[in-house]
Design a protein around this motif. Structure first.
Motif, short mmCIF file in Angstrom:
data_model
loop_
_atom_site.label_atom_id
_atom_site.label_comp_id
_atom_site.label_asym_id
_atom_site.label_seq_id
_atom_site.Cartn_x
_atom_site.Cartn_y
_atom_site.Cartn_z
N PRO A 63 56.28 -91.80 2.71
CA PRO A 63 56.95 -93.18 2.12
C PRO A 63 58.36 -92.93 1.41
CG PRO A 63 54.74 -92.75 1.18
CD PRO A 63 55.20 -91.50 1.96
N VAL A 70 60.63 -92.75 9.69
CA VAL A 70 59.28 -93.01 9.39
C VAL A 70 58.42 -93.29 10.72
CG1 VAL A 70 57.44 -94.69 8.44
CG2 VAL A 70 59.52 -94.11 7.12
N ALA A 95 50.99 -96.72 -0.27
CA ALA A 95 52.41 -96.52 0.13
C ALA A 95 52.74 -96.35 1.58
CB ALA A 95 52.77 -95.13 -0.59
N VAL A 96 51.76 -95.57 2.36
CA VAL A 96 52.15 -95.41 3.77
C VAL A 96 52.11 -96.79 4.57
CG1 VAL A 96 51.19 -94.15 5.79
CG2 VAL A 96 51.25 -92.94 3.71
N VAL A 99 55.19 -98.62 4.49
CA VAL A 99 56.45 -98.35 5.38
C VAL A 99 56.16 -98.49 6.69
CG1 VAL A 99 57.43 -96.79 3.28
CG2 VAL A 99 55.78 -95.89 4.94
#
Length: 287
Positions: A63, A70, A95-96, A99
């Motif tokens: 993140p 990413v 969080a992942v 993004v």
């Protein structure tokens, strides 16, 4: 120089210290890649590092990476050969997903439930599924029903393909948590129970009148989900429903007679052996 893996004959302690240093440096590079674009090349190298602990540090730091890195890093780490690296990618679900995108993360969870064999990675994915649903409930409630339906279907498939009793039990519990998050009436009941019992000590009871407007089976199902993270519940439906948090103990005549006849000295200390659990309601969670 410290980032390069070394094949030498040093002591196990020295190898551990070196691995600890390289793992920490990998996390620092990922966090500073926004300010130093040159770190991107090193991050690409570390994604192929022979030590799984270093790759795991990258998964935890995903993140914090620039958006240009990413997508490629996510695609590489999600099929990593080390199950702990794959699990690390799921550990920070919100969080992942923020993004890489909700759809991409949801597709990853479906892939894990359909193909993953490692128990640790699967259990991490189950926790990630409930975290994702809870996050969508707050940020995008319109998308929540579809997401919950897809995740519950994927967990049903996992229960069908695995022979592990543990995995089937964990998957069933995760399906019920997702049901609770996706059902409006269940969420209302859960909020009522939390508000009514939050200040109660173990064994105390209350009379939440709001529960009388809901079906007994629905209330019991919600209590079964909530009891996984709290004391159990003893529920008596009716016009004035009673809800008890935790176990209630009272004296039992048969225990008193038994203790009077059996004078064993190897019993549990600091405990009254003349009392036992007393249940009043027909609905017990867990049963």
């Amino acid at each position: 120089r410290r980032l390069h893996p070394r094949a030498d004959q040093s002591s196990p302690l020295a190898k551990d210290n070196r691995l600890f240093m390289r793992r920490g440096l990998a996390a620092m590079l990922a966090a500073s890649a926004h300010r130093h674009p040159g770190h991107a090349e090193w991050l690409q190298r570390l994604a192929n590092d022979p030590d799984g602990a270093v790759r795991q540090a990258l998964a935890f730091a995903l993140p914090a990476m620039p958006s240009t890195l990413v997508a490629g890093m996510f695609a590489k780490l999600r099929v990593d050969r080390d199950p702990q690296v794959r699990a690390a990618l799921l550990a920070e679900a919100v969080a992942v997903a923020g993004v890489v995108g909700t759809e991409e993360f949801l597709a990853l969870l479906e892939r894990v439930f359909a193909r993953e064999q490692d128990e640790f990675a699967l259990r991490t994915a189950m926790a990630a599924a409930t975290d994702l649903a809870g996050w969508l409930l707050e940020t995008d409630p319109d998308r929540l029903p579809e997401t919950v339906a897809r995740l519950r279907a994927a967990l049903t498939g996992l229960r069908a393909r695995t022979e592990s009793a543990k995995l089937r039990r964990w998957a069933g519990a995760a399906r019920e948590e997702l049901w609770l998050l996706g059902d409006a009436e269940a969420r209302t009941i859960a909020a009522t129970v939390r508000a009514a019992t939050g200040s109660l000590r173990e064994g105390q009871a209350c009379r939440p009148r709001e529960l009388r407007d809901h079906d007994e089976a629905m209330v019991g199902r919600v209590l079964a989900v909530l009891a996984r993270y709290d004391f159990g519940f003893d529920y008596s439906p009716g016009h004035r429903p009673r809800l008890r948090r935790g176990d209630h103990f009272k004296r039992r005549w048969w225990r008193i007679f038994f203790e009077g006849r059996i004078s064993a000295t190897d019993k549990r200390q600091a405990w009254l052996h003349t009392i036992g659990r007393a249940y009043q309601g027909p609905v017990l969670a867990p049963p």
